[in-house]
Structures are given as structure tokens and as C-alpha cells.
Design an enzyme around this catalytic site. Structure first.
Site, short mmCIF file in Angstrom:
data_model
loop_
_atom_site.label_atom_id
_atom_site.label_comp_id
_atom_site.label_asym_id
_atom_site.label_seq_id
_atom_site.Cartn_x
_atom_site.Cartn_y
_atom_site.Cartn_z
N ASP A 284 45.97 50.39 43.13
CA ASP A 284 45.72 49.17 42.34
C ASP A 284 45.77 49.52 40.86
OD1 ASP A 284 45.42 47.65 44.58
OD2 ASP A 284 43.32 47.10 44.21
N ASP B 177 44.13 48.32 38.42
CA ASP B 177 42.88 48.20 37.66
C ASP B 177 41.82 49.23 38.08
OD1 ASP B 177 42.44 47.14 40.13
OD2 ASP B 177 41.71 45.20 39.44
N TRP C 206 45.43 36.21 47.50
CA TRP C 206 44.35 37.17 47.71
C TRP C 206 43.85 37.01 49.13
CZ3 TRP C 206 39.13 36.87 48.91
CH2 TRP C 206 38.39 38.02 48.65
N GLU D 85 44.72 41.70 53.30
CA GLU D 85 45.79 42.62 53.69
C GLU D 85 45.27 44.04 53.89
OE1 GLU D 85 45.71 41.52 50.41
OE2 GLU D 85 45.19 43.52 49.71
N ASP D 86 44.19 44.39 53.19
CA ASP D 86 43.64 45.74 53.41
C ASP D 86 42.81 45.82 54.70
OD1 ASP D 86 41.90 44.09 52.06
OD2 ASP D 86 41.27 45.60 50.60
N MET E 248 36.50 49.82 37.97
CA MET E 248 37.48 48.74 38.00
C MET E 248 37.44 48.04 36.65
SD MET E 248 37.68 45.40 40.44
CE MET E 248 37.23 44.26 39.15
N HIS F 287 38.17 41.71 35.26
CA HIS F 287 39.21 40.71 34.96
C HIS F 287 38.91 39.43 35.73
CE1 HIS F 287 41.01 41.24 38.98
NE2 HIS F 287 40.67 42.50 38.83
N ARG G 29 40.40 35.96 37.91
CA ARG G 29 41.39 35.80 38.98
C ARG G 29 42.73 35.36 38.40
NH1 ARG G 29 40.85 35.87 44.18
NH2 ARG G 29 38.61 35.57 44.26
N1 UDH Z 1 47.79 42.39 41.10
C1 UDH Z 1 48.58 42.17 39.97
N2 UDH Z 1 48.76 40.92 39.51
C2 UDH Z 1 48.21 39.83 40.12
C3 UDH Z 1 47.41 40.04 41.25
C4 UDH Z 1 47.20 41.33 41.72
O1 UDH Z 1 49.10 43.12 39.38
O2 UDH Z 1 48.44 38.71 39.66
C5 UDH Z 1 47.70 43.75 41.69
C6 UDH Z 1 47.01 44.78 40.81
O3 UDH Z 1 47.52 46.05 41.09
C7 UDH Z 1 45.59 44.68 41.31
C8 UDH Z 1 45.81 44.51 42.80
O4 UDH Z 1 46.97 43.71 42.90
O5 UDH Z 1 44.86 45.82 41.00
C9 UDH Z 1 44.65 43.85 43.50
O6 UDH Z 1 44.27 42.68 42.80
P1 UDH Z 1 42.80 42.45 42.22
O7 UDH Z 1 42.38 43.66 41.50
O8 UDH Z 1 42.81 41.16 41.47
O9 UDH Z 1 41.97 42.25 43.56
P2 UDH Z 1 40.42 42.12 43.69
O10 UDH Z 1 40.15 41.87 45.13
O11 UDH Z 1 40.03 40.84 42.79
O12 UDH Z 1 39.75 43.26 43.04
C10 UDH Z 1 40.26 39.54 43.18
C11 UDH Z 1 39.96 38.57 42.02
C12 UDH Z 1 38.56 38.73 41.52
C13 UDH Z 1 38.17 37.68 40.53
C14 UDH Z 1 36.77 37.92 40.11
C15 UDH Z 1 36.29 36.96 39.12
N3 UDH Z 1 34.98 37.35 38.67
#
Ligand code: UDH
Length: 288
Positions: A137, A139, A200, A203-204, A230, A233, A235
Site C-alpha cells: 500500500d 500509505d 473499498w 479483497e484482503d 499509515m 487520509h 476516503r
Molecule cells: N489506493 C489509491 N488510490 C485510491 C484508493 C486506494 O492509490 O483512490 C491504494 C493505495 O495504495 C492505498 C491502498 O490502495 O494505500 C489501500 O487504500 P486505503 O489506504 O485507502 O485503504 P484503507 O482501508 O482506508 O486504509 C479506507 C478509507 C479510510 C477513510 C478513513 C476516513 N477517516
């Protein structure tokens, strides 16, 4: 008669004179990560030892494996420019032979991480014979240089033991997100990721079930080395939660051999070798 000078002969010769690379990083003291994004030009200047396309190989030893780092990506340039100045020095310290691939999904379809990993795997193998694939990922900033990015022959590796977002733990024990490493054969054996998750989703978790189904154990790093920060960021657009994700998981894992690496539908629209990474852009078809 003299034997033909094949790659194998050359390699054996090299191995005779140069020892295999050891991972010299023994320290488990966490590093305070730099959270400042660095511009592309500054990055190229900071890492002149990187070869075009984001490749590095140590010159004083023979690496045991070739790593392909696959970063799924869309619209996260600040994250990418924060990850690279942390990741590259860590891998160099680890004596790794690595190539960084940023696999970008073209607009406008919803983001699909599974297809991007499958596409990255297939496209990377067109460019080099990689042994180990690190799915990373954008981030997730590794905090400890002793978190060796190496594959294991006895199962995939989950490099993330904890993340700041969950107080340096994981939100549930079978979480496989963040940073995951497969040998080429392991990734093929599970038929890669499902292609069915647009947005979202799980998938994992789907991958966790794939591993179970194929009776493949994975190894998780300990907290002594496997911690990440992390980058916070909000959504992204096109990354909204998939309401039907649990029924997709049910369907996908029943059809593991008919949904995955062997059925990913995408077209590569761009391939460029930039100073610090190979940039691959793909268009992902909604009809998977
Ligand atoms: N990613 C992108 N662009 C996007 C979406 C996802 O590059 O538009 C890639 C990126 O490598 C990222 C990974 O997919 O690290 C996973 O996405 P994520 O880090 O957004 O997933 P996570 O489950 O977060 O950590 C979901 C959104 C959380 C919002 C929280 C608001 N407080």
C-alpha cells in the site's frame, strides 16, 4: 570443447567470486519516519544509485532473490513521495535487489486493488524474472529497517504486525492488508487476487480465504520489526465501500480457480521507466 557461456554459467561464476548477500540490518530500533513528501527531482538526486525504472542491485554481493515491489496507485502522489524516501534507503540497507512498480488505475472506473496487483504481477514478469513480489500500500511507511523484505518458501509473509491507526496492533487477527509478500509460485498457486472488488472492500479478507483454501500458511512479522505508520487520509472518490462485499467474498472463494490472476481483464495504456520507479498505467474493465 568449451561450454557455452549461458546465463547459468555466468551466474555460477559470479557466485563463486561473490558471496550471497546477507541482510546486515540487525538493529530493531524503530526509525522515526520522515513524513515530509520529497519532490521527484530531489528524490532522483538523493538516490543516484537507483537505475532507471526504479531498480537497484548491490554490487558487492549476489542477492538471493529479485524483488518486485508492486504499489497499487491512484491520485496519491503525496503518499508516494513520502513512501519512496523511506522505503528506498531501507531496501538498500537490506542489500535487496529490487525494482519498484507503481501500478496506476486509469480513471474513471472504481478503484480495484485486486486487478492492479494481478496486472502488476503479469506486467512485471514481462520485464524481468522476479522471484518475490511485495504488494505494498502506498500509505504504509515501514518504521524499522530490520523488517526484511524477503519471501519465504514455506508461505506468504505479512510484513505488518501493527499500525499506528490501530495503536500499533491490527484491527483483527486475520487482517492481511498493508504489505504482503509472495513468491512467484505462491501467487500463482492462489490464482492471485480476486478481480471482483470494485471499491473499498474485503479483497484482503478474500485473500486470507484463498490461502486457507489452498492450505497455505502465512507468516506474520513480529512487532519487534513489523510496525508501520499509515499516512492519515480521507476516503478517495471511487473507493467507496462495496455494499455487497461479503457476498462477493462467498462467491469468489468458491470460484478461486476461475477468478483471479488467470482472468484479470485490463489493458495497459502506458509504461514508463522513471528514475525511481517503473510506472504502469492500466485501464480496468468493469466486466471482470
Ligand atoms: N489506493 C489509491 N488510490 C485510491 C484508493 C486506494 O492509490 O483512490 C491504494 C493505495 O495504495 C492505498 C491502498 O490502495 O494505500 C489501500 O487504500 P486505503 O489506504 O485507502 O485503504 P484503507 O482501508 O482506508 O486504509 C479506507 C478509507 C479510510 C477513510 C478513513 C476516513 N477517516
Amino acid at each position: 570443447s568449451t561450454p557455452a557461456v549461458t546465463e547459468e554459467v555466468l551466474r555460477r561464476h559470479r557466485d563463486d567470486v561473490m558471496p550471497f548477500c546477507e541482510n546486515p540490518t540487525r538493529s530493531s530500533a524503530p526509525r522515526w519516519p520522515s513524513k515530509e513528501p520529497v519532490t521527484a527531482q530531489e528524490l532522483a538526486e538523493r538516490f543516484p544509485m537507483m537505475q532507471l525504472g526504479g531498480h537497484y542491485s548491490p554490487s558487492n554481493c549476489t542477492p538471493r532473490e529479485k524483488l518486485a515491489i508492486l504499489i497499487p496507485y491512484r491520485n496519491r502522489s503525496v503518499h508516494l513521495h513520502t513512501l519512496l524516501p523511506n522505503l528506498i534507503p531501507m531496501l538498500i540497507k537490506q542489500n535487496a535487489d529490487f525494482t519498484i512498480f507503481v501500478v496506476e488505475q486509469a480513471m474513471p472506473t472504481r478503484f480495484n486493488k485486486g486487478v492492479l496487483f494481478n496486472a502488476g504481477f503479469l506486467e512485471a514478469l514481462k520485464l524481468g524474472d522476479f522471484d518475490c513480489f511485495i504488494l505494498h500500500d502506498v500509505d504504509m511507511i515501514p518504521l524499522n529497517d530490520a523488517n526484511t523484505y524477503q519471501c519465504r518458501s514455506d508461505g506468504p509473509v505479512h510484513f505488518m504486525a501493527g499500525v499506528n491507526k490501530f495503536h500499533y496492533g491490527l484491527s483483527y487477527s486475520w487482517l492481511l492488508g498493508g504489505v504482503l509478500g509472495f513468491t512467484k509460485d505462491q501467487y500463482k498457486a492462489v490464482n492471485g487476487f480476486s478481480n471482483l472488488y470494485f471499491g473499498w472492500g474485503a479483497e484482503d479478507d478474500d485473500m486470507f480465504l484463498r490461502l486457507k483454501k489452498k492450505r497455505m500458511d502465512y507468516h506474520r512479522k513480529g512487532k519487534d520489526v513489523g510496525l508501520y505508520d499509515m499516512i492519515r487520509h480521507s476516503r478517495d472518490k471511487g473507493w467507496e465501500p462495496i455494499n455487497s462485499r461479503f457476498s462477493i467474498t462467498h462467491f469468489s472463494t468458491r470460484r478461486i480457480d476461475d477468478d483471479g490472476l488467470n482472468t484479470a481483464v485490463y489493458s495497459r495504456t502506458s509504461l514508463r521507466q522513471l528514475p525511481l520507479y517503473t510506472w504502469i498505467r492500466v485501464f480496468v474493465d468493469m466486466k471482470q
